[in-house]
Motif scaffolding. Structure first.
Motif, PDB file in Angstrom:
ATOM      1  N   GLY A 293       0.791  -1.215   0.000  1.00 24.19           N
ATOM      2  CA  GLY A 293       0.000   0.000   0.000  1.00 24.19           C
ATOM      3  C   GLY A 293       0.826   1.268   0.000  1.00 24.19           C
ATOM      4  O   GLY A 293       0.345   2.325  -0.425  1.00 24.19           O
ATOM      5  N   VAL A 294       2.071   1.196   0.466  1.00 24.10           N
ATOM      6  CA  VAL A 294       2.940   2.375   0.462  1.00 24.10           C
ATOM      7  C   VAL A 294       3.372   2.730  -0.964  1.00 24.10           C
ATOM      8  O   VAL A 294       3.473   3.909  -1.323  1.00 24.10           O
ATOM      9  CB  VAL A 294       4.170   2.139   1.363  1.00 24.10           C
ATOM     10  CG1 VAL A 294       5.199   3.244   1.187  1.00 24.10           C
ATOM     11  CG2 VAL A 294       3.749   2.047   2.812  1.00 24.10           C
ATOM     12  N   SER A 295       3.598   1.730  -1.782  1.00 18.11           N
ATOM     13  CA  SER A 295       4.074   1.975  -3.146  1.00 18.11           C
ATOM     14  C   SER A 295       2.953   2.081  -4.169  1.00 18.11           C
ATOM     15  O   SER A 295       3.201   2.463  -5.318  1.00 18.11           O
ATOM     16  CB  SER A 295       5.037   0.867  -3.570  1.00 18.11           C
ATOM     17  OG  SER A 295       6.219   0.911  -2.793  1.00 18.11           O
TER      18      SER A 295
ATOM     19  N   ASN B 158       6.869   8.387  -3.365  1.00 16.66           N
ATOM     20  CA  ASN B 158       5.787   9.320  -3.083  1.00 16.66           C
ATOM     21  C   ASN B 158       5.982   9.962  -1.708  1.00 16.66           C
ATOM     22  O   ASN B 158       7.000   9.753  -1.043  1.00 16.66           O
ATOM     23  CB  ASN B 158       4.421   8.630  -3.216  1.00 16.66           C
ATOM     24  CG  ASN B 158       4.234   7.484  -2.247  1.00 16.66           C
ATOM     25  OD1 ASN B 158       4.440   7.636  -1.036  1.00 16.66           O
ATOM     26  ND2 ASN B 158       3.830   6.318  -2.747  1.00 16.66           N
ATOM     27  N   ALA B 159       4.996  10.722  -1.281  1.00 18.65           N
ATOM     28  CA  ALA B 159       5.118  11.477  -0.030  1.00 18.65           C
ATOM     29  C   ALA B 159       5.319  10.572   1.176  1.00 18.65           C
ATOM     30  O   ALA B 159       5.976  10.964   2.154  1.00 18.65           O
ATOM     31  CB  ALA B 159       3.884  12.356   0.169  1.00 18.65           C
ATOM     32  N   ALA B 160       4.769   9.366   1.145  1.00 18.67           N
ATOM     33  CA  ALA B 160       4.949   8.437   2.268  1.00 18.67           C
ATOM     34  C   ALA B 160       6.396   7.975   2.364  1.00 18.67           C
ATOM     35  O   ALA B 160       6.979   7.935   3.455  1.00 18.67           O
ATOM     36  CB  ALA B 160       4.012   7.242   2.116  1.00 18.67           C
ATOM     37  N   HIS B 161       6.987   7.592   1.233  1.00 17.93           N
ATOM     38  CA  HIS B 161       8.400   7.194   1.236  1.00 17.93           C
ATOM     39  C   HIS B 161       9.279   8.338   1.753  1.00 17.93           C
ATOM     40  O   HIS B 161      10.172   8.132   2.581  1.00 17.93           O
ATOM     41  CB  HIS B 161       8.867   6.825  -0.182  1.00 17.93           C
ATOM     42  CG  HIS B 161       8.179   5.650  -0.787  1.00 17.93           C
ATOM     43  ND1 HIS B 161       7.220   5.777  -1.766  1.00 17.93           N
ATOM     44  CD2 HIS B 161       8.314   4.313  -0.571  1.00 17.93           C
ATOM     45  CE1 HIS B 161       6.794   4.581  -2.128  1.00 17.93           C
ATOM     46  NE2 HIS B 161       7.445   3.672  -1.422  1.00 17.93           N
TER      47      HIS B 161
ATOM     48  N   LEU C 126      -1.467   2.303  10.006  1.00 14.78           N
ATOM     49  CA  LEU C 126      -1.826   3.313   9.017  1.00 14.78           C
ATOM     50  C   LEU C 126      -2.115   2.574   7.724  1.00 14.78           C
ATOM     51  O   LEU C 126      -1.217   1.963   7.145  1.00 14.78           O
ATOM     52  CB  LEU C 126      -0.682   4.311   8.808  1.00 14.78           C
ATOM     53  CG  LEU C 126      -0.099   4.995  10.052  1.00 14.78           C
ATOM     54  CD1 LEU C 126       1.082   5.879   9.676  1.00 14.78           C
ATOM     55  CD2 LEU C 126      -1.168   5.817  10.771  1.00 14.78           C
ATOM     56  N   ASN C 127      -3.355   2.610   7.265  1.00 15.61           N
ATOM     57  CA  ASN C 127      -3.729   1.783   6.125  1.00 15.61           C
ATOM     58  C   ASN C 127      -4.880   2.432   5.371  1.00 15.61           C
ATOM     59  O   ASN C 127      -5.689   3.151   5.956  1.00 15.61           O
ATOM     60  CB  ASN C 127      -4.148   0.388   6.596  1.00 15.61           C
ATOM     61  CG  ASN C 127      -3.731  -0.710   5.635  1.00 15.61           C
ATOM     62  OD1 ASN C 127      -3.057  -0.464   4.635  1.00 15.61           O
ATOM     63  ND2 ASN C 127      -4.130  -1.927   5.926  1.00 15.61           N
ATOM     64  N   LEU C 128      -4.958   2.168   4.084  1.00 18.33           N
ATOM     65  CA  LEU C 128      -6.047   2.709   3.286  1.00 18.33           C
ATOM     66  C   LEU C 128      -7.394   2.254   3.835  1.00 18.33           C
ATOM     67  O   LEU C 128      -8.338   3.037   3.955  1.00 18.33           O
ATOM     68  CB  LEU C 128      -5.899   2.271   1.824  1.00 18.33           C
ATOM     69  CG  LEU C 128      -6.908   2.846   0.839  1.00 18.33           C
ATOM     70  CD1 LEU C 128      -6.824   4.367   0.792  1.00 18.33           C
ATOM     71  CD2 LEU C 128      -6.700   2.259  -0.552  1.00 18.33           C
ATOM     72  N   GLU C 129      -7.470   0.984   4.190  1.00 16.63           N
ATOM     73  CA  GLU C 129      -8.629   0.400   4.853  1.00 16.63           C
ATOM     74  C   GLU C 129      -8.120  -0.473   5.987  1.00 16.63           C
ATOM     75  O   GLU C 129      -6.992  -0.963   5.944  1.00 16.63           O
ATOM     76  CB  GLU C 129      -9.453  -0.445   3.876  1.00 16.63           C
ATOM     77  CG  GLU C 129     -10.044   0.351   2.718  1.00 16.63           C
ATOM     78  CD  GLU C 129     -10.778  -0.527   1.740  1.00 16.63           C
ATOM     79  OE1 GLU C 129     -10.663  -1.776   1.852  1.00 16.63           O
ATOM     80  OE2 GLU C 129     -11.463   0.010   0.850  1.00 16.63           O
TER      81      GLU C 129
ATOM     82  N   ARG D  52      -5.473   4.233  11.903  1.00 15.91           N
ATOM     83  CA  ARG D  52      -5.903   5.386  11.125  1.00 15.91           C
ATOM     84  C   ARG D  52      -6.080   4.928   9.683  1.00 15.91           C
ATOM     85  O   ARG D  52      -5.214   4.237   9.139  1.00 15.91           O
ATOM     86  CB  ARG D  52      -4.886   6.516  11.190  1.00 15.91           C
ATOM     87  CG  ARG D  52      -4.550   6.962  12.607  1.00 15.91           C
ATOM     88  CD  ARG D  52      -3.506   8.071  12.607  1.00 15.91           C
ATOM     89  NE  ARG D  52      -3.016   8.354  13.951  1.00 15.91           N
ATOM     90  CZ  ARG D  52      -2.107   9.278  14.239  1.00 15.91           C
ATOM     91  NH1 ARG D  52      -1.601  10.039  13.261  1.00 15.91           N
ATOM     92  NH2 ARG D  52      -1.704   9.468  15.485  1.00 15.91           N
ATOM     93  N   ALA D  53      -7.184   5.334   9.062  1.00 14.53           N
ATOM     94  CA  ALA D  53      -7.487   4.903   7.697  1.00 14.53           C
ATOM     95  C   ALA D  53      -7.360   6.060   6.730  1.00 14.53           C
ATOM     96  O   ALA D  53      -7.790   7.188   7.013  1.00 14.53           O
ATOM     97  CB  ALA D  53      -8.895   4.311   7.628  1.00 14.53           C
ATOM     98  N   GLY D  54      -6.756   5.781   5.579  1.00 10.57           N
ATOM     99  CA  GLY D  54      -6.598   6.788   4.543  1.00 10.57           C
ATOM    100  C   GLY D  54      -5.399   6.464   3.685  1.00 10.57           C
ATOM    101  O   GLY D  54      -4.669   5.493   3.950  1.00 10.57           O
ATOM    102  N   PRO D  55      -5.147   7.242   2.644  1.00 12.38           N
ATOM    103  CA  PRO D  55      -3.998   6.983   1.765  1.00 12.38           C
ATOM    104  C   PRO D  55      -2.679   7.231   2.493  1.00 12.38           C
ATOM    105  O   PRO D  55      -2.559   8.166   3.295  1.00 12.38           O
ATOM    106  CB  PRO D  55      -4.199   7.974   0.617  1.00 12.38           C
ATOM    107  CG  PRO D  55      -5.060   9.051   1.194  1.00 12.38           C
ATOM    108  CD  PRO D  55      -5.946   8.398   2.196  1.00 12.38           C
ATOM    109  N   ALA D  56      -1.698   6.400   2.183  1.00 12.21           N
ATOM    110  CA  ALA D  56      -0.390   6.521   2.842  1.00 12.21           C
ATOM    111  C   ALA D  56       0.248   7.879   2.586  1.00 12.21           C
ATOM    112  O   ALA D  56       0.929   8.428   3.464  1.00 12.21           O
ATOM    113  CB  ALA D  56       0.536   5.406   2.358  1.00 12.21           C
TER     114      ALA D  56
END
Length: 231
Positions: free
Chosen positions: A12-14, A67-70, A198-201, A213-217
């Protein structure tokens, strides 16, 4: 006070960098049977298909960007005063390209090769072909240096040792159904660590975490890193 952090990242991070996840609808395993391209048996049956699959994954990886998470995780590593270990299930190199250095690839690295004959490993991002030969022994038994189903993940002793010392365990972008990584939250919690997902779902193991917490990484991870660094 949190001193030691272990972070686990998954596909999900990538995903937001354009690299497909494996287990969602439309993921890679819905288009390629895992037994054909991600098992030692599949490699033995048709090495050409396996090498073609991973060569295409290499090309996808080369055209992707962190991306911003990395980038946020690399910033946390640079700014964190205590112990920090980033463990990834991903075989791409986006964490490295973002600047992470305290990093373990438990499922191997796409941009490396492994000789199935002698076990020699070496860096390579070129397309793989059946006639390629190992630079150490000369055998034409080249495969990607990734952990396939039925094989033992890399660096497990070091990972478990870090989990035993962790004050905080954070899981980011993982499905929560692939072991041994799915059990890391329980390993850390038994030693007294606080746990965060921390996960999308919510993952299958979300109930094991102290907080989720749910949402985009790309949004959640920079927000969390800013909290940790007091920004």
């Amino acid at each position: 006070m949190v001193g030691s952090i272990v972070i686990l990242t998954g596909a999900g991070v990538s995903a937001e960098s354009g690299l497909g996840t494996f287990r969602d609808a439309g993921g890679l395993w819905t288009r390629y049977p895992l037994e054909d391209v991600a098992t030692p048996e599949g490699y033995a049956r048709d090495p050409g298909l396996v090498l073609e699959f991973y060569s295409a994954r290499r090309e996808n990886c080369r055209t992707a960007a962190p991306n911003a998470a990395h980038r946020a995780l690399a910033e946390l590593e640079a700014g964190w005063g205590g112990e920090l270990l980033l463990v990834t299930q991903n075989i791409d190199d986006l964490h490295e390209r973002a600047g992470s250095r305290r990093l373990l690839h438990m499922h191997g690295e796409l941009m490396r090769c492994l000789c199935a004959a002698c076990g020699h490993r070496w860096p390579s991002d070129a397309p793989m072909q059946e006639q390629d030969r190992c630079p150490a022994c000369g055998a034409a038994r080249v495969r990607p240096d990734v952990v396939w189903f039925g094989e033992y993940p890399y660096h497990m002793e070091e990972i478990w040792a870090s989990l035993a010392r962790a004050d905080l365990f954070v899981s980011i972008g993982t499905s929560g159904n692939v072991y041994p990584a799915a059990g890391f939250v329980q390993d850390a919690a038994r030693r007294g660590a606080r746990t965060l997902e921390l996960n999308l779902e919510p993952s299958e193991g979300v109930s094991d975490f102290d907080e989720a917490r749910a949402g985009p990484a790309s949004r959640l991870v920079p927000e969390w890193v800013a909290e940790m660094l007091g920004r």
